[in-house]
Design a protein around this motif. Structure first.
Motif, mmCIF file in Angstrom:
data_model
loop_
_atom_site.group_PDB
_atom_site.id
_atom_site.type_symbol
_atom_site.label_atom_id
_atom_site.label_comp_id
_atom_site.label_asym_id
_atom_site.label_seq_id
_atom_site.Cartn_x
_atom_site.Cartn_y
_atom_site.Cartn_z
ATOM 1 N N GLY A 44 0.838 -1.194 0.000
ATOM 2 C CA GLY A 44 0.000 0.000 0.000
ATOM 3 C C GLY A 44 0.867 1.234 0.000
ATOM 4 O O GLY A 44 0.702 2.152 -0.796
ATOM 5 N N ARG A 93 -13.532 -0.253 1.540
ATOM 6 C CA ARG A 93 -12.884 -1.562 1.559
ATOM 7 C C ARG A 93 -11.414 -1.393 1.924
ATOM 8 O O ARG A 93 -10.715 -0.597 1.305
ATOM 9 N N GLU A 94 -10.983 -2.106 2.930
ATOM 10 C CA GLU A 94 -9.602 -1.975 3.386
ATOM 11 C C GLU A 94 -8.855 -3.298 3.294
ATOM 12 O O GLU A 94 -9.443 -4.365 3.357
ATOM 13 N N GLY A 95 -7.573 -3.155 3.160
ATOM 14 C CA GLY A 95 -6.678 -4.289 3.290
ATOM 15 C C GLY A 95 -5.577 -3.865 4.240
ATOM 16 O O GLY A 95 -5.502 -2.706 4.632
ATOM 17 N N CYS A 96 -4.700 -4.790 4.618
ATOM 18 C CA CYS A 96 -3.662 -4.466 5.602
ATOM 19 C C CYS A 96 -2.429 -5.316 5.305
ATOM 20 O O CYS A 96 -2.557 -6.497 5.001
ATOM 21 N N MET A 97 -1.262 -4.682 5.412
ATOM 22 C CA MET A 97 -0.020 -5.429 5.195
ATOM 23 C C MET A 97 0.101 -6.607 6.151
ATOM 24 O O MET A 97 0.754 -7.594 5.841
ATOM 25 N N THR A 103 -9.387 -8.517 1.840
ATOM 26 C CA THR A 103 -9.922 -7.159 1.947
ATOM 27 C C THR A 103 -11.367 -7.248 2.419
ATOM 28 O O THR A 103 -12.034 -8.248 2.181
ATOM 29 N N ASN A 105 -15.020 -4.723 3.993
ATOM 30 C CA ASN A 105 -15.638 -3.421 4.211
ATOM 31 C C ASN A 105 -15.598 -3.031 5.682
ATOM 32 O O ASN A 105 -15.924 -3.823 6.552
#
Lengths: 167, 174
Positions: A44, A93-97, A103, A105
């Motif tokens: 990201g 919508r999120e993602g994370c390392m 991913t 909502n």
């Protein structure tokens, strides 16, 4: 400067609360430099929190210029950050390392005011909105041992955005 | 391990998911992506599962639950290509209006004409019996971009008297 290894879920360190930073010294500055480099090397590249590299201190770095250009605060180093006001909510919508490949909502405040110390220990206040506010909230959650997985919402619940919530 | 898509449908009652997943677990299967919901008094399960031997063994393992709960079961083997999760949706389309026939058909026909790939569609009939309203949320991928989606749906607002929202679905990796 070094790129630090990112912890991934279910590493237990990701779910432990972090402690406040007390010493604003050269060691802290060196660590934050590494944290910034690690953030930029990630998929990201716009935000990171110290617990993600295994350091349980209340430090967050956000820089959303890659996404928003100059329409933001640029590089923010938030030490001991506090959310002092927020308004509005939005689903995104999120993602994370630290949670590769998944991913989902998540509801976040649309506008926030954050009080924090900078790298030298000086008090600062930032007002963020939209994407930048989302990034700051996501990273600040890491300081309390929370992942975005803790805040996932069902698709059904995001039918309508309720914009009028106020605290 | 091979993969299959399992569909289970039965009259809704507590214990369907528990019975089906317990049988699958006992048979050495593992569950991948799944979508389960109550629809019109029935309960529907759709899930990707990995199974160790042949599909016949899976069916046999489910047999007791199927008989006890009066379920209908369907198993489709998946090729490894089809089993791939695919890319995340980038667009959300919300549609709502007074319920009448043809809303879904006209909206999805417009979307299909620009190559919009629906990843997920949920809809609900709501409102009062005299004035039913229809609410639909579509998430999918718009290869021609979000402006193309807005453009192709714009004429439907008036023609079908429905409200249509088109929102970017940005995935933020933090």
């Amino acid at each position: 400067m070094a790129v630090l290894p990112i912890l991934t879920y279910p590493d237990p360190l990701l779910q432990r609360p972090a402690v406040a930073v007390a010493n604003f010294d050269a060691e802290l500055r060196a660590f934050v430099d590494d944290l910034i480099e690690t953030m930029r090397a990630g998929p990201g590249g716009v935000g990171i929190a110290a617990p993600q590299v295994g350091r349980l201190q209340r430090i967050v770095v956000v820089d959303v210029r890659a996404k928003l250009g100059d329409d933001c605060h640029g590089l923010m180093v938030l030490v001991n950050p506090d959310l002092i006001a927020w308004e509005g909510v939005a689903v995104g919508r999120e993602g994370c390392m630290s949670v590769p490949d998944f991913t989902g909502n998540v509801i976040r405040a649309e506008q926030i005011r954050v009080q924090a110390q900078d790298i030298h220990g000086e008090d600062r206040v930032y007002e963020c909105a939209g994407f930048e506010a989302r990034a700051v909230q996501h990273e600040m959650d890491h300081l309390d041992g929370l992942l975005f997985l803790d805040r996932l919402v069902s698709r059904k619940t995001d039918l309508f955005r309720r914009k009028v919530y106020k605290r | 391990m091979s993969q299959a898509l399992l569909t289970v449908i039965g009259e809704d009652r507590p214990g369907i998911v528990a019975a089906v997943t317990q049988a699958l677990y006992t048979a050495g299967c593992s569950i991948g992506d799944a979508s389960m919901m109550r629809l019109g008094g029935y309960f529907a399960i759709m899930q990707v599962l990995s199974y160790p031997q042949d599909l016949g063994a899976v069916e046999m393992a489910l047999d007791a639950a199927v008989k006890r709960l009066n379920l209908r079961v369907h198993l489709d083997p998946l090729s490894s290509v089809a089993a791939d999760g695919g890319a995340a949706p980038d667009t959300r389309v919300t549609v709502f209006g007074a319920d009448r026939p043809g809303i879904v058909a006209s909206v999805t026909a417009a979307l299909a004409s620009i190559g919009f790939n629906i990843v997920d569609l949920e809809s609900e009939r709501s409102g009062s019996p005299e004035h039913p309203i229809y609410i639909m949320v579509i998430q999918g991928r718009a290869p021609a971009g979000i402006a193309a989606v807005q453009e192709v749906l714009a004429p439907l607002r008036e023609r079908e008297s429905i409200d249509i929202g088109v929102h970017p679905l940005e995935t933020v990796v933090l």
